[in-house]
Each structure stands twice: as C-alpha cells, then as structure tokens.
Design an enzyme around this catalytic site. Structure first.
Site, PDB file in Angstrom:
ATOM      1  N   LYS A  54      53.870 -23.205 -19.461  1.00  0.00           N
ATOM      2  CA  LYS A  54      55.013 -22.274 -19.477  1.00  0.00           C
ATOM      3  C   LYS A  54      56.319 -23.062 -19.411  1.00  0.00           C
ATOM      4  CE  LYS A  54      52.297 -18.545 -17.516  1.00  0.00           C
ATOM      5  NZ  LYS A  54      51.638 -18.069 -16.295  1.00  0.00           N
ATOM      6  N   GLN A  98      53.047 -17.612  -9.927  1.00  0.00           N
ATOM      7  CA  GLN A  98      51.724 -17.774 -10.523  1.00  0.00           C
ATOM      8  C   GLN A  98      50.645 -17.226  -9.590  1.00  0.00           C
ATOM      9  OE1 GLN A  98      51.162 -18.980 -13.667  1.00  0.00           O
ATOM     10  NE2 GLN A  98      48.978 -18.604 -13.440  1.00  0.00           N
ATOM     11  N   ASP A 121      57.140 -11.020 -15.120  1.00  0.00           N
ATOM     12  CA  ASP A 121      55.714 -10.671 -15.159  1.00  0.00           C
ATOM     13  C   ASP A 121      55.511  -9.157 -15.046  1.00  0.00           C
ATOM     14  OD1 ASP A 121      53.536 -12.198 -15.688  1.00  0.00           O
ATOM     15  OD2 ASP A 121      53.172 -12.861 -13.637  1.00  0.00           O
TER      16      ASP A 121
END
Ligand code: NAP
Length: 289
Positions: A54, A98, A121
C-alpha cells in the site's frame, strides 16, 4: 457458454492511471499530494507485505504514502494516541489501521478513533451507517468498491438484478450487499447458517462469493449467464491460490467471471487509492466525500 473473464489486473491499471492524474491535479491545486497513512501493529508476515505494498503503490502514483510500524506490545492508549496525531495532521487524508490487530487490542476502539473523513477503509460506524442508510457522503470499504467497479466495467445491469452475496463480514459481505442495494439490485446475504445455499446461488444474476472457503461454490450452483465475482482467497490442498468458486466449472455457465488471482485482489488496492484521493478532495473542498 464460456464466460468472459473480468480482468481485475487490467481494470485496476486503468483505475490507477485515473488516480495518478487526479493526484497530479490535487497536488497542483493544493501544493501538496494526498497523504495515505497506514498503521501496522506487530509483525504478521502477510500484513507486513500488504501494508508495504500500500505504501509503495501510493507513492508510485504520486501520493505521500507512509507506513507506521508499531511494536507488537503497543498498548491501546498508545495506538489511539497515534491515530489522534494522524487525525490532527492536515497533510493526512487517509488513515488505514491494518487488521487484524494483535489480540490485546480492541479493533472497534481503533476503528472508531479514526476521523470518519479520513477513514479510507470505510469501517467507522459513521461511514458504515451512511452506507446502510443509502445516504451519500460516506467512504465505502475498498474491496466491495472494487467489485462495483468490475461490474460497471463489464456493463452488467444491476438495477432489478437478483444478487446473492455469500458472506456477511463488515469488511466485505455487508458493504457489498449495501452497495448492490444502493444500485437497486434485489439482494440476499448468505452466511454459514444459510439453508440450501446451492438453491439460493442458482437464483443469482450476480453472485459475489466472500466466504473464504476454497471451491465452496460448484459449477452447477451458477445460473446460466450469471456474473460471478469471486472475492475469496484460499490455498487449496496443493498450496495453490484459489477462490471460493470452482472456476473451471463455473466459467462454462457464467457470462462473466473473475479469476483468482487477478480478479478482485488487484481492484482492492486500486479502490483504496481512489478512495484516498476522493477523501483528500472532499477535505480540501470542505465537503463530505
Ligand atoms: P470473514 O470475516 O471470515 O467472513 C466470512 C463470511 O463467510 C462469514 O460471514 C461466514 O458466515 C461466511 N461463511 C463461511 N463459511 C461459509 C459457508 N460454508 N457457507 C456460507 N457462508 C459461509 O472473511 P472476509 O474478511 O469477509 O473475507 C472473505 C474472503 O475474501 C476471504 O477468503 C478473504 O481472504 C477474502 N478477501 C479478499 C480480498 C481481496 O482483495 N481479494 C479482500 C478481503 C477479503 P458467518 O458470519 O455465519 O460466520
């Protein structure tokens, strides 16, 4: 019928080029690139690879991508303090925590601490709520957003279609169903307690498989002419990467099908970068995304 392949790699490349152009426009207008900050707690090898990727891809497209590595033993208070710093930093447009976090950290505490305007997200209750209410102005999770783009690229009609989503996770199944509903599909969500999953899948014009069970969905579960989006990432007995759908059998009945690998996977990170750009533009314009 032999299905056409929905080539996630090629479509993700197209999305990346769009993002690259958008990033250059944003940087020219605002004197700084969009910023994506990824927080990783611990050393899980899969998560290390994902988060490095990422960081790398966001920088390749001209963003300021940063990976923050925190020790496995980081306390919840330390993690929340780090998130608060990023929330307050005007050069940060997207924050991604994450998952999974180490067991001593509560995921909901971390996810709820992220500024909803930077929650790329789409897991903050405000964004999940906006999506569930069918209201604009939120940020949707990346994998389902990538799946919607695949459907759009294939020109698959969604309004009025019968869609079945296998899986009800907050990350994939639920937001996927909400996005399909927002596009006027008639949606059923299946899970591990669903009775006669085969019969349900056979009704689907659009079938999204996100159960995480190798080859759960057999070829004869597919309606003739259906579109099959396989989100699953599993290893088979031989260690080969496979989806939730028996691809070889399903492609004889489907009209469109995503391969694994090379289908949904590449779209997820492309969608993350597109969402980060959108979040940056919205913050700069002081508008909801
Ligand atoms: P998850 O949190 O484990 O959720 C799996 C869902 O599938 C659950 O709702 C579960 O039902 C349901 N399920 C499990 N076995 C089932 C069965 N036999 N029949 C029907 N439903 C069943 O997983 P996730 O995070 O949503 O991810 C799903 C899959 O997608 C995984 O393979 C993951 O690796 C993959 N994934 C891929 C990408 C990508 O970029 N390609 C991104 C994210 C995830 P219950 O709720 O009843 O337990």
């Amino acid at each position: 019928m032999a299905a056409k392949i929905l080539d996630g790699k090629a479509i993700a490349q197209k999305v990346r080029e769009e993002v690259r152009e958008g990033v250059a426009r944003f940087a020219a207008a605002h004197g700084r690139p969009p910023g994506l900050d990824v927080l990783l707690v611990g050393d899980d090898p899969g998560s290390v690879t994902h988060t490095r990727n990422k960081e790398k891809v966001s920088n390749e497209l001209g963003m300021r991508g940063r990976l923050h590595r925190l020790a496995e033993g980081t306390t919840e208070a330390e993690l929340l303090a780090r998130i608060a710093e990023l929330n307050a930093d005007d050069a940060v447009d997207g924050i991604l925590v994450q998952l999974p976090l180490p067991g001593h950290l509560r995921e909901h505490r971390a996810l709820d601490a992220v500024d909803p305007a930077k929650d790329v997200d789409g897991l903050h209750p405000v964004n999940a709520g906006l999506l569930a209410l069918g209201r604009p102005g939120g940020l949707a999770p990346c994998t389902p957003s990538g799946c919607m783009r695949l459907l759009a690229e294939a020109g698959v009609p969604i309004a009025g279609a019968r869609a079945v989503v296998v899986g009800r996770s907050n990350l994939v199944g639920k937001p996927m169903a909400a996005l399909l509903l927002a596009h006027h599909a008639t949606v059923a969500i299946a899970h591990s307690q669903t009775r006669d999953l085969r019969a349900l899948c056979r009704e689907a014009d659009i079938l999204v498989a996100a159960a995480g069970k190798a080859k759960l969905i057999g070829g004869d579960w597919i309606k003739e002419g259906a579109t099959v989006i396989d989100v699953g990432l599993n290893r088979d007995e031989a260690g080969k990467l496979v989806g939730d759908v028996d691809f070889e059998a399903a492609k004889e009945r489907a009209a469109w099908i995503t391969p694994v690998p090379g289908g949904v996977g590449p779209m997820t990170i492309a969608a993350l970068l597109a969402t980060t750009l959108r979040a940056a533009e919205a913050r700069a314009a002081k508008l909801p995304p």
